[in-house]
Design a protein around this motif. Structure first.
Motif, PDB file in Angstrom:
ATOM      1  N   LYS A   1       0.861  -1.192   0.000  1.00  0.00           N
ATOM      2  CA  LYS A   1       0.000   0.000   0.000  1.00  0.00           C
ATOM      3  C   LYS A   1       0.889   1.231   0.000  1.00  0.00           C
ATOM      4  O   LYS A   1       1.668   1.444   0.941  1.00  0.00           O
ATOM      5  CB  LYS A   1      -0.913   0.007   1.229  1.00  0.00           C
ATOM      6  N   ASP A   2       0.776   2.001  -1.069  1.00  0.00           N
ATOM      7  CA  ASP A   2       1.565   3.237  -1.204  1.00  0.00           C
ATOM      8  C   ASP A   2       3.038   2.977  -0.948  1.00  0.00           C
ATOM      9  O   ASP A   2       3.728   3.735  -0.232  1.00  0.00           O
ATOM     10  CB  ASP A   2       1.037   4.309  -0.254  1.00  0.00           C
ATOM     11  N   GLY A   3       3.553   1.838  -1.505  1.00  0.00           N
ATOM     12  CA  GLY A   3       4.969   1.523  -1.382  1.00  0.00           C
ATOM     13  C   GLY A   3       5.361   0.801  -0.120  1.00  0.00           C
ATOM     14  O   GLY A   3       6.534   0.467   0.053  1.00  0.00           O
ATOM     15  N   VAL A   4       4.437   0.548   0.799  1.00  0.00           N
ATOM     16  CA  VAL A   4       4.734  -0.145   2.054  1.00  0.00           C
ATOM     17  C   VAL A   4       4.166  -1.551   1.961  1.00  0.00           C
ATOM     18  O   VAL A   4       2.992  -1.731   1.623  1.00  0.00           O
ATOM     19  CB  VAL A   4       4.128   0.598   3.262  1.00  0.00           C
ATOM     20  N   GLU A   5       4.997  -2.549   2.252  1.00  0.00           N
ATOM     21  CA  GLU A   5       4.561  -3.935   2.129  1.00  0.00           C
ATOM     22  C   GLU A   5       3.592  -4.286   3.260  1.00  0.00           C
ATOM     23  O   GLU A   5       3.772  -3.891   4.408  1.00  0.00           O
ATOM     24  CB  GLU A   5       5.767  -4.875   2.170  1.00  0.00           C
ATOM     25  N   LEU A   6       2.569  -5.048   2.897  1.00  0.00           N
ATOM     26  CA  LEU A   6       1.595  -5.544   3.867  1.00  0.00           C
ATOM     27  C   LEU A   6       1.808  -7.040   4.030  1.00  0.00           C
ATOM     28  O   LEU A   6       1.775  -7.772   3.048  1.00  0.00           O
ATOM     29  CB  LEU A   6       0.168  -5.272   3.384  1.00  0.00           C
ATOM     30  N   ASN A   7       2.055  -7.487   5.258  1.00  0.00           N
ATOM     31  CA  ASN A   7       2.204  -8.920   5.509  1.00  0.00           C
ATOM     32  C   ASN A   7       1.519  -9.262   6.825  1.00  0.00           C
ATOM     33  O   ASN A   7       0.990  -8.397   7.525  1.00  0.00           O
ATOM     34  CB  ASN A   7       3.687  -9.330   5.511  1.00  0.00           C
ATOM     35  N   ARG A   8       1.540 -10.540   7.161  1.00  0.00           N
ATOM     36  CA  ARG A   8       0.831 -10.997   8.353  1.00  0.00           C
ATOM     37  C   ARG A   8       1.460 -10.457   9.632  1.00  0.00           C
ATOM     38  O   ARG A   8       0.796 -10.346  10.664  1.00  0.00           O
ATOM     39  CB  ARG A   8       0.798 -12.529   8.384  1.00  0.00           C
TER      40      ARG A   8
ATOM     41  N   THR B   1       3.001  -7.398  10.051  1.00  0.00           N
ATOM     42  CA  THR B   1       2.782  -5.962  10.249  1.00  0.00           C
ATOM     43  C   THR B   1       1.319  -5.567  10.121  1.00  0.00           C
ATOM     44  O   THR B   1       0.937  -4.480  10.539  1.00  0.00           O
ATOM     45  CB  THR B   1       3.601  -5.176   9.227  1.00  0.00           C
ATOM     46  N   ALA B   2       0.480  -6.441   9.560  1.00  0.00           N
ATOM     47  CA  ALA B   2      -0.898  -6.049   9.292  1.00  0.00           C
ATOM     48  C   ALA B   2      -1.751  -6.029  10.552  1.00  0.00           C
ATOM     49  O   ALA B   2      -2.676  -5.226  10.669  1.00  0.00           O
ATOM     50  CB  ALA B   2      -1.517  -6.996   8.258  1.00  0.00           C
ATOM     51  N   GLY B   3      -1.466  -6.925  11.486  1.00  0.00           N
ATOM     52  CA  GLY B   3      -2.281  -7.006  12.690  1.00  0.00           C
ATOM     53  C   GLY B   3      -3.676  -7.513  12.365  1.00  0.00           C
ATOM     54  O   GLY B   3      -3.871  -8.349  11.500  1.00  0.00           O
ATOM     55  N   SER B   4      -4.668  -6.987  13.069  1.00  0.00           N
ATOM     56  CA  SER B   4      -6.052  -7.430  12.846  1.00  0.00           C
ATOM     57  C   SER B   4      -6.764  -6.616  11.783  1.00  0.00           C
ATOM     58  O   SER B   4      -7.898  -6.925  11.427  1.00  0.00           O
ATOM     59  CB  SER B   4      -6.832  -7.335  14.163  1.00  0.00           C
ATOM     60  N   LYS B   5      -6.142  -5.587  11.270  1.00  0.00           N
ATOM     61  CA  LYS B   5      -6.801  -4.722  10.283  1.00  0.00           C
ATOM     62  C   LYS B   5      -6.917  -5.410   8.931  1.00  0.00           C
ATOM     63  O   LYS B   5      -7.927  -5.306   8.246  1.00  0.00           O
ATOM     64  CB  LYS B   5      -6.044  -3.406  10.145  1.00  0.00           C
ATOM     65  N   TYR B   6      -5.827  -6.110   8.504  1.00  0.00           N
ATOM     66  CA  TYR B   6      -5.813  -6.756   7.194  1.00  0.00           C
ATOM     67  C   TYR B   6      -5.835  -8.277   7.370  1.00  0.00           C
ATOM     68  O   TYR B   6      -5.263  -8.821   8.309  1.00  0.00           O
ATOM     69  CB  TYR B   6      -4.556  -6.374   6.407  1.00  0.00           C
TER      70      TYR B   6
END
Length: 1127
Positions: free
Chosen positions: A359-366, A368-373
């Motif tokens: 998202k906007d150049g920042v990687e999303l993974n399990r 760093t995502a927490g409960s949001k993603y």
């Protein structure tokens, strides 16, 4: 790492040339440049020194402003090693794109640098026909001095991460930091390379330390090329494995060697572990060649392999390339409101592929995502789920694979709260119940009640309820202190609903005289009509105060009907000074004129009311798509048939893909027009639309879904429009399909024409034509006309393809010309009964006159069919006969000009039999035959004769000669004392004649009177003692595998065979199977064990003697790897 050793040794003579490497050597990390290099790099990675155990990142930037497609970046190490296939925890790659500057940024990060990461690297960018590359070096330095006590074996590691045998030997771990000593250079120049060439390999390290050489690997490579020593010839291998193999994931690979001894046992090892035969690993042995086949390679097969024959080994390394994973279904943009669930879905080409979300150049993974993603995988589908969208989630979301990427934009708007029913003012009397009721659009919204700005607290008399979307405030046993302004404020919204509670105080005054009745209405005014508006489904309670003495009589009427019910949905409640008209759950039928009449002896009073029932509007009607574009469509609809009694404020639109159940809102603010253009759609995808109507009361039910429609762009213009033919009133056009067709395909073409200098285009065809050619008819003679062609599909008309010059409508004279096919320029031969179909094209304008002749006479044979078109003529014969043979002449004529062509047709069949076959002479074992050619040659030349003979005793025919060309022959090698008859078949190109000519007389081979006195036959003595012609051979077998030992014996009479083990006769033991096949003796031993080893012997005995052979059988047990390790 470049092996530039000469630069790293201070004691080497200064006159040593630096370009001593062979001229064909390429420095690792620098491949030969491509033929057309362009400056695509804006920023190139630079050489750097990394600290062991730390991270390092290299950045390259590429300008894509002049590129037609996205550039492809490769990171390579050495000559050919693709680092993208090694991506993981140690090597990480990142790619970003700046829309404003159109610059791609590529990053390669090495996590926790190790010594094996040192070396030459190359990054290469390609885009269609453009390419660019650059090289850089990475050197590794230690954090601190290594400990003195070092295991020397651990230092000899190999570069790379494929296992203990991968890459080249890396001696850099042996190097130590040394203090720089300011010593003068030795005056005597020493040639280090001469010392190294004469030294033993075990002394290389010592010499390198002595003369300050730190690049040991480069030193070894250069020394190997300088020495040019012939490779040591292997005693076990004729051909060894190649240094390395490369294979795509999922494919198979074969590793082959050639051994000197075909009987030598061979072992295959993977990373030092022995490989067992299986469906994945297949061993093959053909002669001296030994092959290991690895089926369906995966990443676990990326390892070091070795082949072991005796004490000798050869090594190789297999690199498995993982094919790029492409994205087959792209992300869709999402437009939602705060608190809604959002799903981004992408589909890739392979199951189990790795998809990276950003998202906007920042990687999303399990982590760093927490409960949001939440991340979900379903086969090839990968889904990113945002549980409750917020304003912070607005941005661009990316899905990356190693072979592609997709992006989508998320827009989040604040959720507006709609008031479906507001609270109304109330007028109540003492001890009655007051109920304030309102309804909002969100069931989850809570709120607070206030009276005159002070929050209302619940009590035994005051109750507050929240059921679904309805909020109620109930006040029982109303008191005068309850009068005031009441307000409902929803939590989290800048909104409030207010109403007033009026307390009706009853005062009784004694009036001794009569008072006329009087109706007191709050709505009474200057207007003659009192209109009361009620929302459908709500409760109407109209309390009317009545005065008069004595108490008046009340009468409520709707139109001409009297309302007197005291109970029910519509009722009248009457008290002494108050009459209430109540409607529970107002309906449309309750709308109309109402009147109240009060009478007493003192007089009468009357008031008229109009009750208006309002509701949400009906759904809009006739929703349809009237036009489509490449990514948009125009939707129109009709206003609702019933607006609910309140003017329609506007409309809300939703769309969805056909087959999906999720509707997407297109607008959050009401849209006033009945025509809407939907954008951001995907071409070639079917969509459906529905519309909601909105008035002051609320939102209607959704309309019926529109018919599915597909955003489609018109095609590009047709290409290569040319004039094919022109006559006095017609013009034939030809063209090619458009280059860009799109998902809508092509429904057909429309042809238009106009006179030169005019802009009045006339459509030539009523309906679109599907073919790529058309003849325009009815054109004026001699006029100059312009033509254009338009492609049509569901999206509309394409841009026109127009002729560059006008065409004069006048037929052009063209001389007649016959285009005789090549195969008809020679004689055409057919067998009787076959069909003839000749297609002969010709040209000429105007249309020529076609005439056929046979042998110079006009062709009128009804069995010969002729069909003639404007461009060719066809002559066909369904079943040929010999009478159809002859010369056929085709003539085409235009006025006094003509052209002709001759076609020779010959119809043939099998010939008749020869005639007058007879024997002319007989001598010795020979007979002479003569005959005459057949009367019927089958309409072609006789190419030979077939002669057969038959003995009158057996009457069996045997061929003597084939293809005999003369009408005579001599038959030899006849048997004495026999009488022979002969027959002859004639032969042409169709084959032999069906019947044969049989000789009228026979040939008798008489006896000569010779006597044969053979010597008496003496029978040979075949008896002999047994003797083994093939001995038994010593063998070593594996326990548990059935084996056999064999030998061969001869002797007569047939000898008796006795098998023995350790000089003990083997009886009828089922473990042993003894076979004798023509003297070949075999002893099969079923699944031998250790106790089956020993000396086996075979004895053959007959009356003349005996013979015996023996061998040694060794049975060995294969030990498990774990047991070997323990030993």
């Amino acid at each position: 790492m470049q092996p530039a050793v000469a630069d790293a040794q201070p004691t080497v003579a200064s006159n040593e040339p630096r370009d001593e490497l062979p001229p064909d050597e390429i420095v690792p990390g620098e491949d030969p440049q491509l033929s057309q290099l362009t400056g695509l790099f804006v920023s190139k990675p630079e050489s750097a020194t990394a600290t062991k155990g730390k991270d390092i990142t290299f950045v390259a930037k590429v300008d894509s402003s002049n590129l037609t497609r996205k550039p492809n970046m490769k990171w390579l190490k050495g000559k050919w090693l693709d680092l993208c296939s090694k991506a993981g925890k140690h090597l990480q790659f990142k790619e970003t794109y700046d829309r404003n500057t159109k610059i791609y940024t590529y990053e390669m990060s090495i996590i926790k640098v190790v010594d094996g990461d040192a070396g030459g690297y190359r990054c290469e960018v390609t885009s269609k026909d453009k390419c660019d590359s650059c090289t850089f070096e990475v050197s590794v330095q230690a954090v601190q001095e290594e400990q003195q006590q070092h295991n020397i074996l651990e230092a000899f590691k190999r570069s790379g991460d494929a296992g203990e045998d991968a890459g080249d030997l890396d001696f850099s771990a042996l190097l130590k930091k040394r203090e720089k000593k300011n010593k003068e250079m030795p005056k005597e120049e020493v040639d280090v390379w001469e010392i190294l060439k004469e030294a033993r390999p075990c002394d290389y390290e010592k010499i390198a330390f002595e003369y300050g050489i730190t690049d040991l690997r480069g030193m070894l490579k250069r020394l190997k090329k300088m020495r040019k020593v012939e490779p040591k010839k292997s005693d076990a291998f004729l051909k060894k494995l190649d240094p390395a193999y490369s294979v795509d994931k999922g494919r198979r690979i074969q590793l082959s060697v050639e051994v000197a001894d075909p009987n030598a046992p061979i072992k295959w090892l993977k990373n030092g572990q022995e490989i067992k035969p299986s469906a994945k690993y297949v061993f093959e042995s053909v002669g001296n060649k030994r092959t290991l086949t690895i089926n369906k390679c995966n990443l676990s097969d990326d390892a070091a392999y070795e082949c072991v024959v005796g004490e000798e080994k050869c090594f190789t390394e297999v690199f498995v390339k993982e094919p790029p994973v492409t994205i087959t279904k792209l992300l869709d943009d999402v437009h939602t409101v705060v608190g809604e669930k959002v799903e981004f879905e992408v589909e890739v080409s392979e199951e189990g592929a790795n998809v990276k979300w950003m998202k906007d150049g920042v990687e999303l993974n399990r982590e760093t995502a927490g409960s949001k993603y939440r991340f979900k995988k379903d086969g090839k589908r990968h889904i990113l789920i945002i549980n409750e969208a917020t304003k912070e989630d607005i941005g661009m979301y990316y899905a990356f694979t190693n072979g592609g990427e997709s992006k989508a934009e998320l827009e989040v708007e604040d959720k507006e709260l709609e008031v479906l029913q507001s609270i109304a003012d109330l007028t109540v009397k003492a001890a009655e119940q007051a109920v304030f009721k309102c309804e909002v659009s969100d069931e989850k919204v809570t709120g607070k009640w206030f009276k005159d700005g002070v929050e209302v607290k619940p009590s035994d008399r005051i109750k507050m309820t929240h059921i679904g979307r309805t909020h109620k405030l109930t006040i029982n046993d109303v008191k005068p202190t309850d009068a005031g302004d009441y307000t409902f404020v929803p939590d989290g919204y800048a909104l409030s609903l207010s109403a007033k509670l009026n307390f009706l105080e009853i005062k009784i005054d004694y009036v001794p005289r009569q008072e006329p009745p009087k109706i007191h209405l709050d709505t009474t005014g200057s207007s003659s009509k009192n209109i009361i508006t009620v929302v459908a489904g709500n409760k109407l309670r109209l309390d009317v105060e009545i005065t008069g003495d004595p108490a008046p009589t009340v009468c409520w009427m709707k139109g001409d009907n009297v309302l007197s019910e005291a109970e029910g949905r519509v009722r009248v409640e009457t008290r002494k000074t108050l009459s209430s008209f109540v409607i529970e759950g107002a309906e449309k039928e309750d709308e109309g004129h109402y009147s109240i009449t009060v009478t007493n002896p003192a007089g009468e009073d009357k008031a008229e009311l109009f009750v208006k029932i309002v509701d949400v509007p009906n759904p809009p009607e006739n929703v349809k798509c009237i036009s489509v574009g490449e990514d948009s469509s125009t939707i129109t609809w009709d206003p609702p048939a019933f607006d609910g009694g309140v003017p329609v404020k506007g409309y809300l639109m939703e769309r969805k893909k056909v087959g999906s159940s999720r509707w997407t809102k297109l607008n959050f603010d009401v849209y006033e027009s009945t025509t809407y253009e939907a954008k951001k759609m995907i071409e070639g995808v079917l969509y459906e639309m529905r519309v909601f109507a909105v008035n002051g009361i609320g939102i209607s039910q959704p309309s019926a879904s529109s018919k599915p429609f597909m955003p489609i762009a018109p095609t590009s213009e047709p290409t290569r429009l040319t004039v094919d033919d022109v006559t006095d009133s017609t013009c034939a056009l030809k063209w090619r399909p458009p280059e860009k067709v799109g998902a809508g395909g092509i429904d057909g073409y429309i042809i238009e024409y106009c006179k030169e200098g005019s802009d009045q285009w006339v459509q030539a065809n009523e309906t679109p034509v599907e073919k790529n050619q058309y003849r325009v008819k009815g054109l004026p003679v001699g006029e100059k006309m312009l033509f254009r062609v338009v492609a049509v599909n569901i999206a509309g008309r394409s841009p026109p393809a127009t002729l560059s010059q006008a065409v004069t409508i006048r037929e052009i004279m063209e001389n007649p010309k016959i285009r005789l096919p090549r195969q008809l320029r020679t004689k055409l031969i057919r067998v009787v009964g076959e069909k003839v179909n000749l297609v002969i094209p010709f040209q000429g304008k105007p249309r020529p006159v076609v005439t056929w002749f046979k042998d110079g006479v006009l062709l009128e044979d009804k069995t010969v069919g002729i069909r003639t078109s404007e461009v060719d003529t066809i002559l066909f014969i369904r079943s040929t006969e010999r009478a159809h043979s002859g010369k056929y002449t085709l003539s085409v004529q235009i006025e006094n000009m003509s052209d002709s062509a001759d076609i020779h047709i010959q119809i043939v069949e099998k010939p008749g039999p020869p005639i007058s076959v007879h024997v002319t002479d007989v001598w010795g074992f020979n007979a002479a035959l003569e005959w005459k050619p057949p009367k019927d040659d089958g309409n072609c030349e006789i190419i030979g004769y077939c002669i057969q003979k038959a003995d009158l005793k057996t009457k069996e025919w045997f061929t003597v000669y084939e293809h005999n060309r003369r009408p005579s022959c001599t038959v030899s090698d006849l048997v004495m004392g026999n009488e022979y008859s002969f027959r002859v078949f004639s032969e042409n190109i169709c084959g032999h004649s069906d019947e044969a000519g049989i000789s009228k007389n026979t040939a008798v081979i008489s006896k000569t009177g010779l006597d044969y006195n053979p010597t008496p036959f003496k029978e040979r003595d075949k008896t002999s003692s047994p003797k083994f012609t093939a001995p038994l051979v010593d063998r070593s077998v594996v326990a548990g595998y059935t084996t056999a030992i064999s030998c061969a014996v001869r002797g007569f009479p047939k000898p008796k065979i006795i098998w023995m083990k350790n000089n003990m006769i083997i009886g009828e033991d089922p473990k042993f199977l003894m076979q004798n096949n023509q003297g070949v003796l075999t002893l099969n031993i079923r699944k031998p064990g250790l106790f089956d080893g020993g000396r086996y012997s075979c004895k053959a005995v007959n009356d003349l003697g005996e013979d015996q052979v023996e061998c040694k059988l060794e049975v060995r047990v294969v030990q498990e790897k774990g047991e070997e390790a323990k030993k």
